[in-house]
Scaffold this motif. Structure first.
Motif, PDB file in Angstrom:
ATOM      1  N   LEU A  43      32.663  25.844  65.394  1.00 56.79           N
ATOM      2  CA  LEU A  43      33.985  25.270  65.277  1.00 56.79           C
ATOM      3  C   LEU A  43      35.058  26.229  65.758  1.00 56.79           C
ATOM      4  O   LEU A  43      36.080  25.826  66.294  1.00 56.79           O
ATOM      5  CB  LEU A  43      34.250  24.876  63.821  1.00 56.79           C
ATOM      6  CG  LEU A  43      33.412  23.695  63.282  1.00 56.79           C
ATOM      7  CD1 LEU A  43      33.696  23.509  61.792  1.00 56.79           C
ATOM      8  CD2 LEU A  43      33.716  22.411  64.055  1.00 56.79           C
ATOM      9  N   LEU A  44      34.833  27.536  65.563  1.00 58.56           N
ATOM     10  CA  LEU A  44      35.840  28.526  65.914  1.00 58.56           C
ATOM     11  C   LEU A  44      35.692  29.054  67.327  1.00 58.56           C
ATOM     12  O   LEU A  44      36.502  29.840  67.769  1.00 58.56           O
ATOM     13  CB  LEU A  44      35.781  29.687  64.922  1.00 58.56           C
ATOM     14  CG  LEU A  44      36.060  29.324  63.454  1.00 58.56           C
ATOM     15  CD1 LEU A  44      35.905  30.561  62.586  1.00 58.56           C
ATOM     16  CD2 LEU A  44      37.448  28.722  63.286  1.00 58.56           C
ATOM     17  N   SER A  45      34.652  28.662  68.040  1.00 62.17           N
ATOM     18  CA  SER A  45      34.389  29.210  69.360  1.00 62.17           C
ATOM     19  C   SER A  45      34.844  28.243  70.437  1.00 62.17           C
ATOM     20  O   SER A  45      34.846  27.033  70.243  1.00 62.17           O
ATOM     21  CB  SER A  45      32.895  29.491  69.525  1.00 62.17           C
ATOM     22  OG  SER A  45      32.465  30.411  68.560  1.00 62.17           O
ATOM     23  N   PRO A  46      35.234  28.760  71.607  1.00 63.48           N
ATOM     24  CA  PRO A  46      35.626  27.885  72.709  1.00 63.48           C
ATOM     25  C   PRO A  46      34.429  27.120  73.247  1.00 63.48           C
ATOM     26  O   PRO A  46      33.290  27.429  72.950  1.00 63.48           O
ATOM     27  CB  PRO A  46      36.181  28.871  73.742  1.00 63.48           C
ATOM     28  CG  PRO A  46      35.517  30.168  73.423  1.00 63.48           C
ATOM     29  CD  PRO A  46      35.342  30.169  71.934  1.00 63.48           C
ATOM     30  N   GLU A  47      34.744  26.125  74.080  1.00 65.01           N
ATOM     31  CA  GLU A  47      33.678  25.252  74.585  1.00 65.01           C
ATOM     32  C   GLU A  47      32.706  26.019  75.457  1.00 65.01           C
ATOM     33  O   GLU A  47      31.502  25.867  75.344  1.00 65.01           O
ATOM     34  CB  GLU A  47      34.310  24.096  75.360  1.00 65.01           C
ATOM     35  CG  GLU A  47      33.296  23.085  75.864  1.00 65.01           C
ATOM     36  CD  GLU A  47      33.972  21.915  76.549  1.00 65.01           C
ATOM     37  OE1 GLU A  47      33.271  21.143  77.210  1.00 65.01           O
ATOM     38  OE2 GLU A  47      35.203  21.785  76.427  1.00 65.01           O
ATOM     39  N   SER A  48      33.185  26.851  76.348  1.00 62.09           N
ATOM     40  CA  SER A  48      32.320  27.629  77.239  1.00 62.09           C
ATOM     41  C   SER A  48      32.057  28.997  76.628  1.00 62.09           C
ATOM     42  O   SER A  48      32.999  29.693  76.222  1.00 62.09           O
ATOM     43  CB  SER A  48      32.975  27.798  78.609  1.00 62.09           C
ATOM     44  OG  SER A  48      32.239  28.705  79.399  1.00 62.09           O
ATOM     45  N   PRO A  49      30.790  29.426  76.559  1.00 62.71           N
ATOM     46  CA  PRO A  49      30.518  30.751  75.988  1.00 62.71           C
ATOM     47  C   PRO A  49      31.086  31.887  76.821  1.00 62.71           C
ATOM     48  O   PRO A  49      31.360  32.964  76.307  1.00 62.71           O
ATOM     49  CB  PRO A  49      28.990  30.790  75.942  1.00 62.71           C
ATOM     50  CG  PRO A  49      28.544  29.823  76.977  1.00 62.71           C
ATOM     51  CD  PRO A  49      29.565  28.730  76.981  1.00 62.71           C
ATOM     52  N   VAL A  50      31.289  31.657  78.124  1.00 61.46           N
ATOM     53  CA  VAL A  50      31.824  32.716  78.983  1.00 61.46           C
ATOM     54  C   VAL A  50      33.245  33.078  78.570  1.00 61.46           C
ATOM     55  O   VAL A  50      33.661  34.236  78.667  1.00 61.46           O
ATOM     56  CB  VAL A  50      31.776  32.264  80.460  1.00 61.46           C
ATOM     57  CG1 VAL A  50      32.440  33.308  81.362  1.00 61.46           C
ATOM     58  CG2 VAL A  50      30.346  32.023  80.900  1.00 61.46           C
ATOM     59  N   GLU A  51      33.985  32.089  78.060  1.00 60.67           N
ATOM     60  CA  GLU A  51      35.368  32.328  77.664  1.00 60.67           C
ATOM     61  C   GLU A  51      35.475  33.218  76.431  1.00 60.67           C
ATOM     62  O   GLU A  51      36.565  33.700  76.106  1.00 60.67           O
ATOM     63  CB  GLU A  51      36.065  30.991  77.395  1.00 60.67           C
ATOM     64  CG  GLU A  51      36.162  30.103  78.625  1.00 60.67           C
ATOM     65  CD  GLU A  51      36.800  28.769  78.299  1.00 60.67           C
ATOM     66  OE1 GLU A  51      37.307  28.636  77.162  1.00 60.67           O
ATOM     67  OE2 GLU A  51      36.797  27.877  79.165  1.00 60.67           O
ATOM     68  N   GLU A  52      34.356  33.435  75.742  1.00 57.73           N
ATOM     69  CA  GLU A  52      34.393  34.277  74.551  1.00 57.73           C
ATOM     70  C   GLU A  52      34.451  35.765  74.884  1.00 57.73           C
ATOM     71  O   GLU A  52      34.702  36.586  74.008  1.00 57.73           O
ATOM     72  CB  GLU A  52      33.150  34.019  73.690  1.00 57.73           C
ATOM     73  CG  GLU A  52      33.059  32.621  73.122  1.00 57.73           C
ATOM     74  CD  GLU A  52      31.879  32.469  72.194  1.00 57.73           C
ATOM     75  OE1 GLU A  52      31.356  33.523  71.744  1.00 57.73           O
ATOM     76  OE2 GLU A  52      31.464  31.340  71.910  1.00 57.73           O
ATOM     77  N   PHE A  53      34.199  36.112  76.147  1.00 55.16           N
ATOM     78  CA  PHE A  53      34.082  37.521  76.511  1.00 55.16           C
ATOM     79  C   PHE A  53      35.284  37.969  77.327  1.00 55.16           C
ATOM     80  O   PHE A  53      35.870  37.205  78.097  1.00 55.16           O
ATOM     81  CB  PHE A  53      32.798  37.751  77.312  1.00 55.16           C
ATOM     82  CG  PHE A  53      31.555  37.552  76.497  1.00 55.16           C
ATOM     83  CD1 PHE A  53      30.986  38.613  75.806  1.00 55.16           C
ATOM     84  CD2 PHE A  53      30.966  36.304  76.398  1.00 55.16           C
ATOM     85  CE1 PHE A  53      29.847  38.431  75.050  1.00 55.16           C
ATOM     86  CE2 PHE A  53      29.829  36.111  75.641  1.00 55.16           C
ATOM     87  CZ  PHE A  53      29.274  37.171  74.950  1.00 55.16           C
ATOM     88  N   GLN A  54      35.633  39.243  77.145  1.00 53.37           N
ATOM     89  CA  GLN A  54      36.761  39.812  77.864  1.00 53.37           C
ATOM     90  C   GLN A  54      36.372  41.158  78.475  1.00 53.37           C
ATOM     91  O   GLN A  54      35.617  41.924  77.881  1.00 53.37           O
ATOM     92  CB  GLN A  54      37.952  39.990  76.928  1.00 53.37           C
ATOM     93  CG  GLN A  54      37.676  40.892  75.732  1.00 53.37           C
ATOM     94  CD  GLN A  54      38.845  40.992  74.788  1.00 53.37           C
ATOM     95  OE1 GLN A  54      39.947  40.536  75.115  1.00 53.37           O
ATOM     96  NE2 GLN A  54      38.633  41.573  73.611  1.00 53.37           N
ATOM     97  N   TYR A  55      36.858  41.410  79.658  1.00 47.72           N
ATOM     98  CA  TYR A  55      36.620  42.669  80.354  1.00 47.72           C
ATOM     99  C   TYR A  55      37.493  43.762  79.733  1.00 47.72           C
ATOM    100  O   TYR A  55      38.685  43.571  79.487  1.00 47.72           O
ATOM    101  CB  TYR A  55      36.940  42.496  81.840  1.00 47.72           C
ATOM    102  CG  TYR A  55      37.092  43.790  82.599  1.00 47.72           C
ATOM    103  CD1 TYR A  55      35.982  44.525  82.988  1.00 47.72           C
ATOM    104  CD2 TYR A  55      38.359  44.280  82.912  1.00 47.72           C
ATOM    105  CE1 TYR A  55      36.131  45.715  83.677  1.00 47.72           C
ATOM    106  CE2 TYR A  55      38.516  45.462  83.608  1.00 47.72           C
ATOM    107  CZ  TYR A  55      37.392  46.189  83.985  1.00 47.72           C
ATOM    108  OH  TYR A  55      37.537  47.369  84.670  1.00 47.72           O
TER     109      TYR A  55
END
Length: 985
Positions: free
Chosen positions: A615-627
């Motif tokens: 529920l707390l995570s964005p739809e795409s898992p890639v969007e969870e990561f930051q450089y």
């Protein structure tokens, strides 16, 4: 299958703490002072005190404590190579001098590893600093040279090149060199102390012991008459009774042990110091103190005993109320750590278990004491003197140029003899073997080697025993990771999800080539590195989405369906690493040539449940990561590991290996610091494993044959403290591993044909399992590996027959190696997957599930491909009374833990069906891990004994049918010496 995906939170937790260990389990160093009646200080000393308190819950009632796994460390049947592999067999010996003009001897033999059709070279290098032993693979194409063997042992420069020794008498001299490693038999002191006795004069003056002391002696061993005694005497007089008339003696796991009991040694009323008693007990490295009295009584201290030789004291107290023993160990500060660690609390209600624990602890303690400066320096001087003396004896023969030494330097290890001299060479080899076999027999008869094969012991389950996970696996495995109780595997046929006993499920097709993966169940993520070279990338998937695709049976995803899962900036990544310990924030470091890319996860939920996390995570898992940042290195890393700092704020580190060094890189600043430099010409980096001792980071640096532990302290003023520490240590593997797995208290090395198991705290060897064509598959939580074995292809073969042919074995004590045999007709290579449960390795034995999920399948499905018992103990024929005793003990220990009532008639019928089914099968061959022979057995005898044990009216042997059922227990077997196999249900 899908119901089991999220059923292993315990396994996930074990995977996170597998690298955590504490030396506190092995006691703490204290300054112990003894004083006289007036309070004046007499003696003081620093000792490591083990009292079973290790910071864990100690509110166990006696009898419910958690037993640690008890192993002999550096067992002789694994370490006495010359006696085991060389003596009595055709082998080669060489002599030479190194660049510093120190003589050395080299022994090389080509042997078959435990008759497993795995030929390899065993090599021993004898030098004044000690012996070095390695295994080298055999290649029929390339002949191994002496120079390459010595180079593998880091000996490249010589003052005189090595030359071969042909004289058969050299075997006797080399056997003497090997015996300098320590005696295989032991003598322990036993001192009786009454309540309130605080001086050694009082303790040595006790003429007799109490009734409880006599029972303790009876538990330790048998009372023997010294006069005429022909076994190991431990320095006692066996002719004139000058050291007493009787003593206590036993044989434990092949070791003869003589106890110097104070009340059995001569007593003198005139001599208050009892010099005759002190002469023996005071010169024992290990002494047991049996102290009477309550816990509140004045406690024993090692400083009460005046001895410069005794390094280890085992304090034993007996409690009449609950019929239990309490144990406390004192070790002189210089003695290295040795196991097994004491349970918490150190109270034993099972007397036989207490005896085994004490004997193993004392044997390991004496071996550890020999590594202290006091003993190691003496041993080194003796070894140096023997090697130089042997070298000087051969010098005249070298100058004369006779046949004793071969003039060829760096000759092939096993050269073909010229036709003209073939007969002469065959005669020489025959005499060489004859003398070696006679010497081996003489040594065995004298008792100077372990009689491990002749000892009777109950077959116990070892923590590293594997379970068959998937039979006849036809695909090549690239990488894998565990997902719940299942295994996600990258193969040449695509990505498969495998569960035991069920058909595999295709997750991705073969267009997606995954080279490295991590399944993070708690974060609902699958991280993978795909393809190779410039096209390689890191992909991120949501596990719940993958699970949904499998449940709905949608079209299997391909490489082209994963474009939205690519992690930015990771193109060309050849290696990545993630943090696995302590950190609340997931960090990924990707290596792209000589650049490190640090990426972190933006969204983290404190709630570990999958639903809340989604529920707390964005739809795409890639969007969870930051450089975060990019760090430049001088060279592309070969090995990379993330090390968590104590605060996680600007003190996280990256350990990288390249060229000839291990470096530490600060994640925040990018600065690198030298951790360890490898002083060899060729380096084969294996692993850098982050382990955490009481929360402080350390690293196991593995390369070539070496495993080195380095303590890594927090950053101080921007730089880590990596200077040498007293906690640092190193040890050597017997064979170069390609993977190393840490599961405290063990560290496992995987080679192409064996699993070498050692202890993390001291590097001591506890077991070596031979596994043909071994490949480690996954090790984050449970350990999965693949092995290839020959399995009969005939359809009517019983599972018993196939199991005997396919189960990899453990090396034995006196195997007779044979060269590989040609494949039998009808045999085909069979690839199987096996699992070693991590809970068995990092947990304690009584915490292991007695009933495996696979247990009901053992009787009904084929177990031929399973390595059902890598470490089986060898046993002698058991009498009816012994079988009754074992069955009674097993019933008392196990039935109280498993409660599943069933009817008597149903139990008997099921047992008869199982017995009949097994007896109708063809005769099989079961390999014993401590015997190199195939034990032929018929299940008819097994059926009769099982039926007798299940229907006997004897209260000591019958099983309460209302408490148990045959299906309630794993199908465990005890191997009997050339007779049959019985089930101890």
């Amino acid at each position: 299958l899908m119901k089991r995906f999220y059923s292993s939170s315990v396994s996930e937790d074990l995977g996170c703490r597998r690298g955590e260990f504490s030396r506190k389990h092995y006691g703490s160093v204290e300054l112990l002072i003894s004083s006289d009646a007036d309070g004046a200080i007499q003696r003081a000393g620093r000792f490591r005190v083990e009292n079973g308190s290790s910071g864990e819950n100690t509110d166990y009632a006696p009898g419910t404590w958690h037993r640690t796994d008890v192993h002999l460390e550096n067992p002789e049947y694994h370490t006495r190579w010359y006696f085991k592999y060389f003596l009595g067999k055709v082998h080669q010996n060489y002599v030479g001098t190194d660049a510093e003009k120190n003589p050395f001897f080299l022994s090389v033999v080509l042997s078959d590893q435990n008759n497993q059709r795995i030929p390899q070279y065993h090599s021993i290098l004898w030098r004044k600093t000690g012996t070095q032993k390695i295994c080298l693979p055999y290649s029929p194409i390339k002949t191994l040279s002496v120079k390459s063997i010595l180079s593998a042992m880091s000996l490249d420069k010589f003052e005189k090149s090595p030359r071969e020794i042909f004289h058969p008498e050299i075997q006797k001299d080399l056997l003497v060199l090997e015996e300098q490693e320590g005696s295989v038999n032991f003598k322990f002191g036993v001192l009786y102390a009454k309540d309130g006795q605080l001086t050694d004069d009082d303790m040595f003056s006790n003429e007799t012991g109490s009734e409880s002391f006599q029972r303790f002696l009876h538990l330790l061993g048998d009372t023997i008459t010294l006069k005429g005694w022909s076994g190991y005497r431990g320095g006692l007089d066996t002719k004139n009774d000058t050291t007493g008339t009787c003593s206590i003696y036993t044989v434990f796991q092949g070791h003869e042990i003589m106890f110097h009991v104070s009340t059995m040694l001569p007593y003198s009323r005139e001599n208050k110091q009892q010099v005759e008693r002190k002469r023996h007990i005071g010169n024992d490295i290990v002494t047991i103190i049996f102290q009477e009295g309550e816990e509140s009584s004045p406690a024993f201290k090692p400083s009460m005993i005046r001895s410069h030789f005794t390094h280890i004291f085992a304090l034993v107290r007996y409690n009449k109320q609950n019929d239990s023993y309490r144990l406390k160990i004192f070790s002189e500060e210089s003695v290295p750590l040795f196991g097994p660690p004491l349970p918490s609390p150190p109270v034993f209600t099972n007397h036989q278990e207490f005896r085994d624990f004490v004997l193993v602890k004392l044997i390991n303690g004496e071996k550890a004491t020999l590594e202290t400066p006091t003993f190691s320096q003496k041993r080194q001087r003796t070894l140096d003197m023997l090697i130089r003396s042997l070298y000087q004896d051969m010098m005249p023969d070298l100058h004369k140029g006779n046949n004793m030494l071969n003039r060829r330097s760096f000759s092939d290890v096993l050269p073909e003899s010229p036709k003209a001299t073939r007969k002469k060479e065959e005669a020489r080899q025959a005499e060489f073997v004859r003398l070696g076999q006679a010497l081996k027999l003489k040594t065995t008869v004298k008792g100077d080697t372990t009689a491990n094969l002749a000892t009777t012991s109950f077959c116990k389950k070892e923590p590293w025993e594997s379970q068959s996970f998937c039979s006849n696996f036809p695909h090549e495995v690239v990488c894998a990771d565990s997902w719940g109780q299942s295994l996600l595997v990258s193969t040449d046929a695509g990505i498969l999800l495998i569960d035991d006993g069920q058909q595999s499920v295709q997750v991705f097709d073969k267009t997606l080539q995954i080279k490295q993966m991590n399944v993070l169940e708690a974060l609902d993520l699958l991280i993978a590195r795909t393809d190779k070279g410039k096209d390689s990338r890191i992909l991120v998937f949501r596990l719940s989405a993958v699970q949904k695709d499998i449940e709905t049976k949608k079209i299997i995803r391909s490489k082209y369906d994963c474009r939205e899962n690519k992690l930015e900036r990771t193109k060309g990544c050849h290696l990545y690493a993630i943090n696995t310990h302590h950190g609340s924030e997931l960090r990924i470091v990707a290596a792209i040539r000589n650049k490190l890319l640090l990426v972190t996860k933006k969204y983290n939920s404190d709630n570990t449940s999958t639903g809340t996390s989604l529920l707390l995570s964005p739809e795409s898992p890639v969007e969870e990561f930051q450089y975060i940042r990019e760090i430049c290195l001088s060279d592309p890393p070969v090995v990379m590991t993330l090390v968590d700092g104590p605060t996680g704020d600007s003190d996280n580190m990256i350990c990288v290996a390249y060229r000839h060094q291990f470096d530490l890189v600060n994640e925040s600043t990018g600065e690198s610091y030298r951790l360890h430099h490898v002083e060899t010409n060729r380096v084969n980096f294996v692993a850098a494993i982050d382990v955490y001792e009481d929360g402080e980071a350390g690293l196991l640096l593995c390369y070539n044959y070496v495993c080195q532990y380095r303590k890594v302290y927090p950053f101080s003023g921007g730089s880590p403290l990596v200077q040498p520490s007293a906690y640092d240590f190193h040890f050597s593997w017997n064979q170069v591993p390609y993977a190393v797995v840490c599961a405290f208290p063990y560290v496992l090395a995987f080679t192409t044909d064996s699993i070498e198991i050692r202890l993390v705290v001291n590097g001591n060897l506890v077991h070596t399992a031979v596994v043909p064509e071994l490949q480690l598959v996954a090790s984050r939580s449970d350990i999965y590996f693949k092995a290839t074995a020959a399995v009969s292809g005939s359809s009517d073969s019983s599972s018993k027959e196939m199991s005997s042919k396919s189960s990899p074995e453990t090396p034995t004590a006196d195997e007779k190696p044979e060269l590989p045999l040609p494949s039998l007709e009808g045999e085909a290579p069979c690839k199987n997957l096996y699992k070693i449960p991590l809970s068995n390795l990092v947990g304690r034995s009584i915490e292991r599930p007695l009933k495996s999920p696979l247990a009901p399948k053992v009787i009904t499905t084929t177990t031929s491909s399973g390595i059902t018992s890598l470490p089986v103990m060898h046993s002698l024929p058991l009498s009816r009374m012994e079988i009754k005793e074992i069955a009674s003990r097993t019933r008392k220990e196990l039935l109280g833990l498993l409660d599943e009532p069933i009817l008597k008639t149903e139990s008997a019928q099921k047992l008869k069906k199982v017995s009949r089914r097994q007896s109708d099968s063809k005769q099989g061959a079961v390999r014993s891990s401590s015997s190199d022979r195939i034990i032929s057995s018929s299940f008819e005898g097994y059926s009769e004994r099982c039926h007798h044990l299940s229907t006997s009216s004897d209260p000591d042997t019958s099983v309460n049918r209302e408490e148990s059922s045959p299906s309630s227990y794993p199908f465990q077997l005890i191997s009997l010496y050339d007779e049959d196999i019985i089930d101890l249900k």
